[in-house]
Motif scaffolding. Structure first.
Motif, short mmCIF file in Angstrom:
data_model
loop_
_atom_site.label_atom_id
_atom_site.label_comp_id
_atom_site.label_asym_id
_atom_site.label_seq_id
_atom_site.Cartn_x
_atom_site.Cartn_y
_atom_site.Cartn_z
N LYS A 153 48.11 56.58 -34.25
CA LYS A 153 48.63 57.16 -35.50
C LYS A 153 48.11 58.58 -35.70
O LYS A 153 48.85 59.46 -36.14
N LEU A 154 46.84 58.83 -35.37
CA LEU A 154 46.31 60.19 -35.45
C LEU A 154 47.06 61.12 -34.50
O LEU A 154 47.41 62.24 -34.87
N ALA A 155 47.33 60.64 -33.29
CA ALA A 155 48.07 61.46 -32.32
C ALA A 155 49.49 61.71 -32.79
O ALA A 155 50.02 62.82 -32.64
N GLY A 156 50.13 60.69 -33.38
CA GLY A 156 51.48 60.85 -33.89
C GLY A 156 51.57 61.89 -35.00
O GLY A 156 52.59 62.59 -35.13
N LEU A 157 50.51 62.02 -35.77
CA LEU A 157 50.46 63.04 -36.83
C LEU A 157 50.01 64.40 -36.29
O LEU A 157 50.05 65.39 -37.00
N GLU A 158 49.56 64.41 -35.02
CA GLU A 158 48.99 65.61 -34.39
C GLU A 158 47.77 66.11 -35.17
O GLU A 158 47.53 67.31 -35.28
N ALA A 159 47.00 65.17 -35.69
CA ALA A 159 45.79 65.51 -36.46
C ALA A 159 44.71 66.04 -35.52
O ALA A 159 44.63 65.64 -34.36
N THR A 160 43.90 66.93 -36.04
CA THR A 160 42.82 67.50 -35.25
C THR A 160 41.53 66.70 -35.45
O THR A 160 40.50 67.25 -35.81
N ALA A 161 41.63 65.42 -35.25
CA ALA A 161 40.46 64.54 -35.32
C ALA A 161 40.65 63.46 -34.26
O ALA A 161 41.77 63.13 -33.89
N THR A 162 39.54 62.95 -33.80
CA THR A 162 39.62 61.89 -32.80
C THR A 162 38.51 60.88 -33.05
O THR A 162 37.49 61.20 -33.66
N ILE A 163 38.73 59.68 -32.58
CA ILE A 163 37.72 58.62 -32.68
C ILE A 163 37.08 58.51 -31.31
O ILE A 163 37.75 58.20 -30.32
N HIS A 164 35.78 58.79 -31.25
CA HIS A 164 35.03 58.71 -30.01
C HIS A 164 34.34 57.37 -29.92
O HIS A 164 33.77 56.89 -30.89
N SER A 165 34.38 56.78 -28.73
CA SER A 165 33.63 55.56 -28.46
C SER A 165 32.23 55.94 -28.02
O SER A 165 32.06 56.86 -27.23
N VAL A 166 31.25 55.24 -28.54
CA VAL A 166 29.88 55.37 -28.06
C VAL A 166 29.61 54.06 -27.36
O VAL A 166 29.39 53.02 -28.01
N ARG A 167 29.69 54.09 -26.06
CA ARG A 167 29.70 52.88 -25.23
C ARG A 167 28.56 51.92 -25.59
O ARG A 167 27.40 52.31 -25.63
N GLY A 168 28.94 50.69 -25.87
CA GLY A 168 27.97 49.66 -26.19
C GLY A 168 27.38 49.75 -27.58
O GLY A 168 26.55 48.93 -27.95
N VAL A 169 27.79 50.75 -28.36
CA VAL A 169 27.20 50.95 -29.69
C VAL A 169 28.25 50.85 -30.78
O VAL A 169 28.15 50.04 -31.68
N GLY A 170 29.29 51.71 -30.71
CA GLY A 170 30.30 51.72 -31.77
C GLY A 170 31.21 52.91 -31.66
O GLY A 170 31.54 53.35 -30.55
#
Length: 176
Positions: A153-170
Protein backbone atom coordinates in the motif's frame (compact mmCIF):
# COMPACT_ATOMS: atom_id res chain seq x y z
CA UNK A 1 23.97 13.32 41.16
CA UNK A 2 22.11 16.16 39.57
CA UNK A 3 24.75 16.65 36.82
CA UNK A 4 24.17 13.24 35.22
CA UNK A 5 22.47 13.20 31.82
CA UNK A 6 20.01 10.44 31.06
CA UNK A 7 21.16 8.29 28.15
CA UNK A 8 18.61 6.18 26.26
CA UNK A 9 19.36 2.48 26.55
CA UNK A 10 18.35 -0.12 23.99
CA UNK A 11 18.02 -3.66 25.27
CA UNK A 12 18.32 -6.34 22.60
CA UNK A 13 17.35 -9.96 23.10
CA UNK A 14 19.04 -12.63 20.99
CA UNK A 15 19.25 -16.26 22.11
CA UNK A 16 22.38 -17.35 20.21
CA UNK A 17 25.88 -15.88 20.20
CA UNK A 18 25.70 -15.39 16.42
CA UNK A 19 22.44 -13.45 16.74
CA UNK A 20 23.91 -11.34 19.55
CA UNK A 21 26.92 -10.46 17.34
CA UNK A 22 24.58 -9.53 14.47
CA UNK A 23 22.45 -7.39 16.77
CA UNK A 24 25.57 -5.69 18.13
CA UNK A 25 26.55 -4.79 14.57
CA UNK A 26 23.08 -3.34 13.91
CA UNK A 27 23.17 -1.30 17.11
CA UNK A 28 26.82 -0.23 16.73
CA UNK A 29 25.98 3.44 16.18
CA UNK A 30 23.73 3.55 19.23
CA UNK A 31 24.96 5.47 22.25
CA UNK A 32 24.11 2.73 24.78
CA UNK A 33 22.84 -0.79 24.34
CA UNK A 34 22.68 -4.07 26.21
CA UNK A 35 22.25 -7.44 24.55
CA UNK A 36 20.98 -10.39 26.56
CA UNK A 37 20.03 -13.96 25.72
CA UNK A 38 16.49 -13.98 27.13
CA UNK A 39 13.59 -11.89 28.34
CA UNK A 40 14.32 -13.15 31.84
CA UNK A 41 17.85 -11.69 31.70
CA UNK A 42 16.45 -8.36 30.50
CA UNK A 43 13.95 -8.35 33.38
CA UNK A 44 16.71 -9.14 35.88
CA UNK A 45 18.73 -6.20 34.55
CA UNK A 46 15.75 -3.85 34.66
CA UNK A 47 14.81 -5.00 38.16
CA UNK A 48 18.34 -4.20 39.33
CA UNK A 49 18.58 -0.89 37.42
CA UNK A 50 15.15 0.66 38.08
CA UNK A 51 14.48 1.86 41.62
CA UNK A 52 11.57 0.06 43.30
CA UNK A 53 9.95 3.39 44.22
CA UNK A 54 9.45 4.37 40.57
CA UNK A 55 6.10 3.38 39.15
CA UNK A 56 6.55 1.80 35.71
CA UNK A 57 4.90 3.56 32.80
CA UNK A 58 3.44 1.05 30.37
CA UNK A 59 2.37 1.54 26.81
CA UNK A 60 -1.30 0.94 26.15
CA UNK A 61 -1.90 -0.29 29.69
CA UNK A 62 -1.40 -3.92 28.63
CA UNK A 63 -0.15 -6.30 31.27
CA UNK A 64 3.47 -7.16 30.71
CA UNK A 65 4.05 -4.32 28.25
CA UNK A 66 7.55 -2.91 28.14
CA UNK A 67 8.13 0.34 30.05
CA UNK A 68 8.25 3.37 27.81
CA UNK A 69 9.79 6.75 28.35
CA UNK A 70 7.69 9.90 28.08
CA UNK A 71 7.84 11.53 24.65
CA UNK A 72 10.70 13.93 24.16
CA UNK A 73 11.46 16.57 21.58
CA UNK A 74 13.02 14.97 18.50
CA UNK A 75 16.68 15.77 17.99
CA UNK A 76 18.02 16.66 14.55
CA UNK A 77 19.76 13.27 14.22
CA UNK A 78 16.61 11.26 15.09
CA UNK A 79 14.38 9.87 12.35
CA UNK A 80 11.15 11.78 11.87
CA UNK A 81 7.77 10.85 10.48
CA UNK A 82 7.82 11.22 6.70
CA UNK A 83 6.06 14.50 5.88
CA UNK A 84 2.54 14.24 4.47
CA UNK A 85 2.20 10.58 5.58
CA UNK A 86 -0.58 10.00 8.07
CA UNK A 87 -3.14 7.51 9.27
CA UNK A 88 -6.73 8.72 9.60
CA UNK A 89 -7.96 6.58 12.47
CA UNK A 90 -11.60 7.70 12.16
CA UNK A 91 -11.83 6.52 8.55
CA UNK A 92 -9.07 3.88 8.85
CA UNK A 93 -7.12 5.11 5.81
CA UNK A 94 -3.47 5.76 5.03
CA UNK A 95 -2.97 9.19 3.52
CA UNK A 96 0.02 10.31 1.43
CA UNK A 97 -0.17 13.81 -0.07
CA UNK A 98 -3.56 13.87 -1.86
CA UNK A 99 -3.96 10.07 -2.11
CA UNK A 100 -5.56 7.59 0.27
CA UNK A 101 -5.83 3.85 0.63
CA UNK A 102 -8.09 1.85 2.96
CA UNK A 103 -6.53 -0.12 5.82
CA UNK A 104 -7.76 -3.20 7.63
CA UNK A 105 -7.88 -3.02 11.43
CA UNK A 106 -4.58 -4.87 11.78
CA UNK A 107 -2.88 -2.76 9.09
CA UNK A 108 -4.15 0.41 10.77
CA UNK A 109 -3.05 -0.59 14.26
CA UNK A 110 0.36 -1.80 13.02
CA UNK A 111 1.07 1.30 10.94
CA UNK A 112 -0.28 3.62 13.63
CA UNK A 113 2.35 2.24 16.05
CA UNK A 114 5.20 2.61 13.57
CA UNK A 115 4.18 6.14 12.52
CA UNK A 116 3.98 7.19 16.16
CA UNK A 117 7.69 6.41 16.66
CA UNK A 118 9.54 6.59 13.32
CA UNK A 119 12.92 4.89 13.41
CA UNK A 120 12.10 2.99 16.60
CA UNK A 121 12.40 -0.77 16.31
CA UNK A 122 9.18 -2.48 17.35
CA UNK A 123 9.82 -6.05 18.49
CA UNK A 124 7.62 -8.91 17.37
CA UNK A 125 6.55 -9.39 20.99
CA UNK A 126 5.55 -5.76 21.50
CA UNK A 127 3.69 -5.60 18.18
CA UNK A 128 1.80 -8.76 19.03
CA UNK A 129 0.84 -7.38 22.41
CA UNK A 130 -0.26 -3.96 21.14
CA UNK A 131 -1.78 -4.88 17.75
CA UNK A 132 -3.10 -8.41 18.22
CA UNK A 133 -3.57 -8.21 22.00
CA UNK A 134 -1.81 -11.48 22.70
CA UNK A 135 1.66 -12.97 23.09
CA UNK A 136 3.90 -13.61 20.10
CA UNK A 137 3.93 -17.32 19.33
CA UNK A 138 5.40 -19.24 16.46
CA UNK A 139 7.15 -17.93 13.39
CA UNK A 140 5.41 -14.57 13.01
CA UNK A 141 3.71 -15.23 9.66
CA UNK A 142 0.77 -13.10 10.81
CA UNK A 143 3.00 -10.07 11.32
CA UNK A 144 4.85 -10.66 8.04
CA UNK A 145 1.56 -10.87 6.18
CA UNK A 146 0.45 -7.49 7.52
CA UNK A 147 3.88 -5.98 6.74
CA UNK A 148 3.68 -7.22 3.13
CA UNK A 149 0.25 -5.67 2.68
CA UNK A 150 1.26 -2.35 4.24
CA UNK A 151 4.46 -2.21 2.14
CA UNK A 152 2.36 -2.82 -0.98
CA UNK A 153 0.00 0.00 0.00
CA UNK A 154 2.88 2.40 0.72
CA UNK A 155 4.38 1.56 -2.69
CA UNK A 156 1.00 2.03 -4.38
CA UNK A 157 0.80 5.52 -2.91
CA UNK A 158 4.46 6.14 -3.89
CA UNK A 159 5.07 7.27 -0.30
CA UNK A 160 8.59 8.14 0.72
CA UNK A 161 8.60 5.79 3.69
CA UNK A 162 9.47 2.16 4.06
CA UNK A 163 9.17 -0.55 6.68
CA UNK A 164 12.56 -2.08 7.45
CA UNK A 165 12.91 -5.54 8.93
CA UNK A 166 15.37 -5.94 11.76
CA UNK A 167 16.10 -9.63 11.40
CA UNK A 168 15.04 -11.66 14.41
CA UNK A 169 13.91 -8.55 16.29
CA UNK A 170 11.05 -6.68 14.59
CA UNK A 171 10.31 -3.73 12.31
CA UNK A 172 10.77 0.03 12.05
CA UNK A 173 9.42 2.78 9.79
CA UNK A 174 11.95 5.06 8.11
CA UNK A 175 11.79 7.74 5.45
CA UNK A 176 12.90 6.31 2.10
Amino acid sequence: MSGDLAVPLIIGIAPSAAERRQLAELLGGTQAFLIVASVEQAREFLDAAVPRTAAPVTSGGAAGAAPTAPPEEARDDEPRRPPDLSVDSDRRVLRWLDREVDLTRLEHDFLHRLLGAPGQVWTYERLHQEVWGNEHLGRGSDIHSVVRRVRRKLAGLEATATIHSVRGVGFRLTPA
